[in-house]
Design an enzyme around this catalytic site. Structure first.
Site, PDB file in Angstrom:
ATOM      1  N   GLU A 103       0.645  -1.164   0.034  1.00 15.27           N
ATOM      2  CA  GLU A 103      -0.011   0.112  -0.094  1.00 15.27           C
ATOM      3  C   GLU A 103       0.661   1.185  -0.016  1.00 15.27           C
ATOM      4  O   GLU A 103       0.502   2.330  -0.548  1.00 15.27           O
ATOM      5  CB  GLU A 103      -0.998  -0.021   1.174  1.00 15.27           C
ATOM      6  CG  GLU A 103      -1.966  -1.096   0.824  1.00 15.27           C
ATOM      7  CD  GLU A 103      -3.008  -1.379   2.051  1.00 15.27           C
ATOM      8  OE1 GLU A 103      -4.044  -1.272   2.151  1.00 15.27           O
ATOM      9  OE2 GLU A 103      -2.297  -1.804   3.433  1.00 15.27           O
ATOM     10  N   GLU A 123      -3.812 -10.074   3.309  1.00 12.34           N
ATOM     11  CA  GLU A 123      -4.274  -9.905   4.591  1.00 12.34           C
ATOM     12  C   GLU A 123      -5.424 -10.927   4.551  1.00 12.34           C
ATOM     13  O   GLU A 123      -6.002 -11.403   5.529  1.00 12.34           O
ATOM     14  CB  GLU A 123      -5.139  -8.559   4.290  1.00 12.34           C
ATOM     15  CG  GLU A 123      -4.366  -7.453   4.797  1.00 12.34           C
ATOM     16  CD  GLU A 123      -3.280  -6.796   3.759  1.00 12.34           C
ATOM     17  OE1 GLU A 123      -2.763  -5.574   3.753  1.00 12.34           O
ATOM     18  OE2 GLU A 123      -3.406  -7.415   2.513  1.00 12.34           O
TER      19      GLU A 123
END
Length: 249
Positions: A103, A123
């Site tokens: 990210e 995730e």
């Protein structure tokens, strides 16, 4: 230690220095990144920034011992994710850029990676979701179906595939990502700085116009996932180094 910084002419190099934890970001590291990028933005003698990790890893994202991704006033998560920037930021990636590390890559302007780099959003394998822009920025940087693949499988992209798909601007031999990123920064510095900044700003106004909706959707999804038993199981399994037993509730 947080970060090391180095000035090379008009370029500021910011190196994350938590290799023993795969540059996982805790409060101290987030504050250090924030301080370095504040310097980049505030010093008129600096025109371009390069953010990198250590020789073997870019970043594994949030340190899961943190209650949430550490954020700062000017930069948001990690001191960089929601930062309103004027000056170009290049990331130089060696090794893993996973979860929040990916990210950070998505929050930058240009990406230089060595062939050792791997990019991913794992995730789902831990019962959580990307909370630092990955849910909507991945589909800007990559084709939609590739973004879905990353989000649904948690599997990483190799550097070579990431370059073919357009995520990586420059691909280098191992150990050369930082040098190539600085060379790219120097190339940018040959141009009029205000022209470069205004070009970047104008592009961002179009590309980032839907950020508010993206952050709202991320918050709603995070709330829904955070209330599940699977989230607690995923984090426990990660620390206990075992496969999680999903309950789908």
């Amino acid at each position: 230690m947080g970060v090391e910084t180095e000035r090379r002419g008009r370029v500021l190099i910011v190196s994350m220095q938590r290799a023993e934890k795969r540059n996982a970001i805790d409060r101290e590291l987030a504050d250090a990144i924030d301080g370095a990028l504040n310097t980049l933005e505030d010093d008129p003698e600096l025109w371009v920034g390069v953010l990198t990790g250590t020789a073997g890893v870019f970043s594994a994202g949030t340190d899961l011992r943190q209650p949430a991704s550490p954020a700062t006033e000017r930069g948001g998560e990690y001191g960089v994710i929601r930062r309103p920037r004027v000056k170009p930021l290049i990331v130089a990636v060696e090794g893993y850029a996973l979860g929040g590390g990916m990210e950070i890559v998505l929050a930058a302007d240009l990406v230089v990676a060595s062939t050792t780099a791997q990019f991913g959003l794992p995730e789902v394998s831990r019962g959580v979701i990307p909370t630092c822009g990955g849910l909507f920025r991945t589909a800007r940087a990559l084709p939609l179906n590739i973004a879905k693949e990353l989000l649904l499988t948690g599997d990483p992209l190799t550097a070579e595939r990431a370059e073919r798909l357009g995520l990586v601007n420059r691909l280098t031999e191992p150990g050369r990502a930082l040098d190539e990123a600085v060379a790219l920064a120097d190339r940018i510095c040959l141009n009029a700085p205000i022209s470069a900044r205004q070009s970047l700003w104008a592009l961002s106004q179009t590309v980032q116009a839907d950020d508010a909706a993206g952050w709202d959707a991320t918050a709603a999804a995070t709330k829904a996932v955070g209330a599940t038993e699977d989230t607690r199981e995923g984090v426990r399994a990660f620390f206990e180094k075992r496969a999680p037993q999903w309950l789908a509730r």
